[in-house]
Write an enzyme that holds these catalytic residues in place. Structure first.
Site, PDB file in Angstrom:
ATOM      1  N   LYS A  64     -38.069  58.220 -52.958  1.00 15.33           N
ATOM      2  CA  LYS A  64     -36.760  57.729 -53.449  1.00 15.33           C
ATOM      3  C   LYS A  64     -35.646  58.285 -52.562  1.00 15.33           C
ATOM      4  O   LYS A  64     -34.708  57.574 -52.193  1.00 15.33           O
ATOM      5  CB  LYS A  64     -36.546  58.180 -54.882  1.00 15.33           C
ATOM      6  CG  LYS A  64     -35.106  58.053 -55.377  1.00 15.33           C
ATOM      7  CD  LYS A  64     -34.912  58.501 -56.810  1.00 15.33           C
ATOM      8  CE  LYS A  64     -34.635  59.957 -56.949  1.00 15.33           C
ATOM      9  NZ  LYS A  64     -33.260  60.386 -56.606  1.00 15.33           N
ATOM     10  N   ASN A  65     -35.743  59.596 -52.200  1.00  8.39           N
ATOM     11  CA  ASN A  65     -34.649  60.256 -51.494  1.00  8.39           C
ATOM     12  C   ASN A  65     -34.657  60.037 -49.987  1.00  8.39           C
ATOM     13  O   ASN A  65     -33.840  60.612 -49.274  1.00  8.39           O
ATOM     14  CB  ASN A  65     -34.641  61.749 -51.840  1.00  8.39           C
ATOM     15  CG  ASN A  65     -34.346  61.950 -53.316  1.00  8.39           C
ATOM     16  OD1 ASN A  65     -33.850  61.031 -53.975  1.00  8.39           O
ATOM     17  ND2 ASN A  65     -34.672  63.110 -53.849  1.00  8.39           N
ATOM     18  N   ARG A 138     -25.592  58.287 -56.346  1.00  6.23           N
ATOM     19  CA  ARG A 138     -24.636  58.978 -55.474  1.00  6.23           C
ATOM     20  C   ARG A 138     -24.660  58.375 -54.074  1.00  6.23           C
ATOM     21  O   ARG A 138     -23.938  58.786 -53.183  1.00  6.23           O
ATOM     22  CB  ARG A 138     -25.000  60.472 -55.380  1.00  6.23           C
ATOM     23  CG  ARG A 138     -24.665  61.236 -56.634  1.00  6.23           C
ATOM     24  CD  ARG A 138     -25.281  62.612 -56.592  1.00  6.23           C
ATOM     25  NE  ARG A 138     -24.903  63.386 -55.428  1.00  6.23           N
ATOM     26  CZ  ARG A 138     -23.727  63.984 -55.273  1.00  6.23           C
ATOM     27  NH1 ARG A 138     -22.809  63.823 -56.182  1.00  6.23           N
ATOM     28  NH2 ARG A 138     -23.460  64.701 -54.194  1.00  6.23           N
ATOM     29  N   CYS A 162     -27.504  62.504 -61.812  1.00  3.39           N
ATOM     30  CA  CYS A 162     -28.043  63.202 -62.994  1.00  3.39           C
ATOM     31  C   CYS A 162     -27.112  64.360 -63.380  1.00  3.39           C
ATOM     32  O   CYS A 162     -26.454  64.963 -62.546  1.00  3.39           O
ATOM     33  CB  CYS A 162     -29.414  63.777 -62.672  1.00  3.39           C
ATOM     34  SG  CYS A 162     -30.667  62.516 -62.524  1.00  3.39           S
ATOM     35  N   ASP A 352     -36.432  70.028 -57.155  1.00  5.76           N
ATOM     36  CA  ASP A 352     -36.939  68.924 -57.987  1.00  5.76           C
ATOM     37  C   ASP A 352     -38.351  69.172 -58.480  1.00  5.76           C
ATOM     38  O   ASP A 352     -38.863  68.416 -59.309  1.00  5.76           O
ATOM     39  CB  ASP A 352     -36.934  67.618 -57.182  1.00  5.76           C
ATOM     40  CG  ASP A 352     -35.536  67.242 -56.750  1.00  5.76           C
ATOM     41  OD1 ASP A 352     -35.393  66.449 -55.810  1.00  5.76           O
ATOM     42  OD2 ASP A 352     -34.580  67.788 -57.327  1.00  5.76           O
ATOM     43  N   VAL A 374     -30.276  75.982 -56.247  1.00  4.35           N
ATOM     44  CA  VAL A 374     -29.683  74.803 -55.609  1.00  4.35           C
ATOM     45  C   VAL A 374     -28.643  74.145 -56.518  1.00  4.35           C
ATOM     46  O   VAL A 374     -27.547  73.776 -56.081  1.00  4.35           O
ATOM     47  CB  VAL A 374     -30.775  73.778 -55.218  1.00  4.35           C
ATOM     48  CG1 VAL A 374     -30.161  72.535 -54.604  1.00  4.35           C
ATOM     49  CG2 VAL A 374     -31.771  74.424 -54.261  1.00  4.35           C
TER      50      VAL A 374
HETATM   51  C1  EPZ Z   1     -30.412  65.381 -52.780  1.00  2.00           C
HETATM   52  O1  EPZ Z   1     -29.251  65.467 -53.586  1.00  2.00           O
HETATM   53  C2  EPZ Z   1     -31.458  64.720 -53.664  1.00  2.00           C
HETATM   54  N1  EPZ Z   1     -30.961  63.419 -54.111  1.00  2.00           N
HETATM   55  C3  EPZ Z   1     -31.741  65.605 -54.884  1.00  2.00           C
HETATM   56  O2  EPZ Z   1     -32.777  64.980 -55.643  1.00  2.00           O
HETATM   57  C4  EPZ Z   1     -32.249  66.953 -54.381  1.00  2.00           C
HETATM   58  O3  EPZ Z   1     -32.499  67.784 -55.495  1.00  2.00           O
HETATM   59  C5  EPZ Z   1     -31.172  67.567 -53.479  1.00  2.00           C
HETATM   60  O4  EPZ Z   1     -30.890  66.679 -52.385  1.00  2.00           O
HETATM   61  C6  EPZ Z   1     -31.613  68.909 -52.915  1.00  2.00           C
HETATM   62  O5  EPZ Z   1     -32.774  68.761 -52.171  1.00  2.00           O
HETATM   63  C7  EPZ Z   1     -30.977  62.375 -53.243  1.00  2.00           C
HETATM   64  O6  EPZ Z   1     -31.374  62.503 -52.105  1.00  2.00           O
HETATM   65  C8  EPZ Z   1     -30.469  61.070 -53.771  1.00  2.00           C
HETATM   66  P1  EPZ Z   1     -27.206  68.423 -51.945  1.00  2.00           P
HETATM   67  P2  EPZ Z   1     -27.833  65.819 -52.915  1.00  2.00           P
HETATM   68  O7  EPZ Z   1     -26.031  67.776 -51.309  1.00  2.00           O
HETATM   69  O8  EPZ Z   1     -27.783  65.277 -51.528  1.00  2.00           O
HETATM   70  C9  EPZ Z   1     -23.665  71.107 -53.559  1.00  2.00           C
HETATM   71  C10 EPZ Z   1     -33.703  63.942 -57.544  1.00  2.00           C
HETATM   72  O9  EPZ Z   1     -34.027  64.269 -58.686  1.00  2.00           O
HETATM   73  N2  EPZ Z   1     -22.745  70.163 -52.893  1.00  2.00           N
HETATM   74  O10 EPZ Z   1     -28.228  69.111 -51.088  1.00  2.00           O
HETATM   75  O11 EPZ Z   1     -26.758  65.448 -53.845  1.00  2.00           O
HETATM   76  C11 EPZ Z   1     -24.292  70.469 -54.786  1.00  2.00           C
HETATM   77  O12 EPZ Z   1     -23.420  70.553 -55.886  1.00  2.00           O
HETATM   78  C12 EPZ Z   1     -32.422  64.475 -56.942  1.00  2.00           C
HETATM   79  O13 EPZ Z   1     -34.364  63.174 -56.792  1.00  2.00           O
HETATM   80  C13 EPZ Z   1     -21.386  70.461 -52.845  1.00  2.00           C
HETATM   81  O14 EPZ Z   1     -20.961  71.495 -53.335  1.00  2.00           O
HETATM   82  O15 EPZ Z   1     -27.974  67.414 -52.874  1.00  2.00           O
HETATM   83  C14 EPZ Z   1     -25.542  71.282 -54.973  1.00  2.00           C
HETATM   84  O16 EPZ Z   1     -25.213  72.475 -55.665  1.00  2.00           O
HETATM   85  C15 EPZ Z   1     -31.774  65.534 -57.833  1.00  2.00           C
HETATM   86  N3  EPZ Z   1     -20.540  69.578 -52.248  1.00  2.00           N
HETATM   87  C16 EPZ Z   1     -25.942  71.636 -53.540  1.00  2.00           C
HETATM   88  O17 EPZ Z   1     -24.784  71.416 -52.728  1.00  2.00           O
HETATM   89  C17 EPZ Z   1     -20.987  68.420 -51.682  1.00  2.00           C
HETATM   90  O18 EPZ Z   1     -20.172  67.650 -51.124  1.00  2.00           O
HETATM   91  C18 EPZ Z   1     -27.093  70.792 -53.041  1.00  2.00           C
HETATM   92  O19 EPZ Z   1     -26.674  69.453 -53.045  1.00  2.00           O
HETATM   93  C19 EPZ Z   1     -22.370  68.129 -51.739  1.00  2.00           C
HETATM   94  C20 EPZ Z   1     -23.226  69.013 -52.341  1.00  2.00           C
END
Ligand code: EPZ
Length: 480
Positions: A64-65, A138, A162, A352, A374
């Protein structure tokens, strides 16, 4: 025996709108049912009679990701792309809808799971059309770079996702501004323009964000000049996206110190790519095998992307066999053992993976700890498990590992699970995607019957999970 509606077919034109509320957007975009409806799941509640080991073989398709980002990458090509092994999940339908409102022609290819994406007719889309398709995804934020390159403008509605934390996009907006985008907050979203085009830049991420790394990649490949990204995420899905971009004509290097350099090029062509398998789905079914004393062969799973998961799976007491066409996950007998898990960015233990595995930890003899580093609020799903008889305490402190960025703030991001406990059936409402699947596992491993509502959310990331449960011998009825 289960009675079920076939959730395998894919309904067309029925754009799902997510139910996940993101506190940041404070906007409920519709019912979870729409998630499931978009992929043919007509019920939103399932009654499961637990205690039956899950045994059999299921197949996982593209991640999915990765798949959702690969679909966005097709916007950058001057010719059509072919993406293979695309799963029938509602997040894919959301991105398909968003591409189509922007004039991209999306059609099924010859093989099941083939998507042909033709970006030749790309055009701007009206806000209302974008918002109508954005659902709880997102992904819209990742459209910005490609649309700014092609059209000079982009619009994204307030984003969903989510409920596992605030899900901000500050890193993304900072990155786009560095490339030269003008970002204007509007009442219902964000409008962007690139009056002087997009130019290569230097970016250092405060945290190895997957999304922000993808934002840089999707913008830098067609920007003028060189981009250097420090502190990049290097998850397998990121590396597979880099594979795709290289196939399109991009020039990207990944250094050992998480520094990615991209040389912008004038033109990119469409790609042909078979998506990386979904390691999150594979880990979820592995956790289900362990929690139900079962034996599940996950076709399509590969060892290298699951190395850290396999180590923990073995330490808990699970067994696995690596085959050419997948991995067999099974409970070899004996008692399960407690572990200390600290989630982290790749190659650490994936955030995840923790929710589905927690169910097996409720059966382990001793005390386990999960330190979630995370996301700040990813233990909402344990409330239902406690109601079912689990002994789980949540703490604000960083437990079991290194201090993380949530340690000194008021976030309950560490869980202490004491076992073994017997889970009994209960009425459960699914809170989010991965937590929801852990609730299915809890119901499947509990004594007695449970009703699990809001299951449509699970269709966001788990293709045909009802059919797979039936194949594995689960005893359930669909209702509503
Ligand atoms: C991706 O989310 C995945 N989703 C998530 O999977 C996965 O858990 C995550 O990466 C970590 O591996 C998709 O790819 C659609 P991040 P993403 O940006 O890109 C903070 C699932 O169940 N952050 O690495 O949104 C954020 O709040 C989902 O399949 C900021 O602060 O994750 C988090 O604490 C859940 N500002 C951390 O970074 C931003 O602009 C990690 O987020 C962006 C993120």
């Amino acid at each position: 025996m289960s009675t079920l509606t076939n959730d395998a077919q894919q309904t067309s034109g029925d754009q799902n709108r997510g139910s996940d509320q993101n506190p940041g957007s404070a906007q409920n975009r519709g019912s979870a049912q729409n998630h499931g409806a978009a992929v043919g799941l007509t019920a939103d509640k399932i009654t499961i009679r637990g205690g039956i080991p899950l045994v059999g073989r299921i197949e996982v398709k593209g991640a999915k990701n990765l798949v959702t980002k690969a679909m966005v990458a097709a916007l950058l090509g001057e010719t059509p792309s072919l993406l293979q092994d695309v799963p029938n999940i509602s997040d894919v339908r959301i991105v398909r809808g968003l591409l189509e409102v922007h004039g991209v022609k999306v059609t099924e290819g010859d093989e099941p799971g083939d998507l042909i994406l033709d970006p030749v007719g790309v055009e701007s889309a009206h806000f209302a059309a974008i918002d109508a398709h954005a659902g709880s995804s997102r992904i819209p934020i990742l459209f910005c770079g490609p649309l700014l390159h092609r059209l000079g403008e982009a619009f994204i509605p307030d984003l969903g996702g989510c409920r596992i934390g605030d899900r901000p996009i500050d890193f993304h907006l900072d990155v786009l501004r560095k490339f030269g985008a003008v970002v204007e907050k509007q009442p219902n979203g964000i409008r962007m323009s690139a009056p002087n085009g997009l130019k290569g830049t230097k970016v250092e991420l405060p945290y190895p964000s997957v999304g922000a790394t993808e934002q840089v990649l999707l913008t830098a490949v067609r920007a003028e000049g060189i981009t250097e990204l420090k502190g990049a995420a290097i998850e397998p899905e990121i590396m597979d996206l880099i594979n795709i971009l290289q196939k399109m004509g991009a020039i990207i290097t990944v250094d050992t110190d998480r520094v990615i350099r991209i040389e912008g090029v004038e033109r990119l062509e469409g790609y042909r790519h078979r998506a990386l398998f979904d390691r999150n789905e594979a880990a979820s079914w592995a956790a289900a095998a362990l929690a139900t004393d079962g034996d599940i062969f996950v076709g399509g799973a590969r060892q290298s992307e699951m190395l850290t998961f396999l180590n923990v799976f073995r330490k808990v007491g699970g067994a696995f066999e690596i085959h050419d066409d997948g991995i067999r996950f099974y409970h070899p007998g004996g008692v399960l053992k407690p572990v200390i898990i600290e989630t982290d960015v790749h190659p650490g233990f994936m955030t995840d993976w923790q929710q589905p595995l927690v169910i097996a930890l409720t059966k382990a003899h001793g005390t386990s700890i999960v330190h979630e580093t995370v996301y700040e609020q990813r233990f909402g799903f344990v409330d239902a498990l406690v109601e079912m008889g689990a002994t789980i305490q949540i703490h604000r402190e960083c437990l079991g590992g290194h201090p993380c960025r949530f340690g000194q703030r008021n976030f309950n991001h560490s869980a202490v699970i004491t076992g073994p406990t017997k889970l009994h059936g209960a009425d459960i409402v699914v809170p989010d995607l991965r937590g929801g699947f852990s609730h299915l596992i809890a119901a499947l491993s509990a004594d007695g019957a449970s009703t699990v509502s809001n299951v449509g959310i699970i269709s966001r990331g788990y293709e045909n999970f009802i059919t797979k449960l039936r194949l594995l011998g689960a005893d359930f009825d669909l209702e509503g």
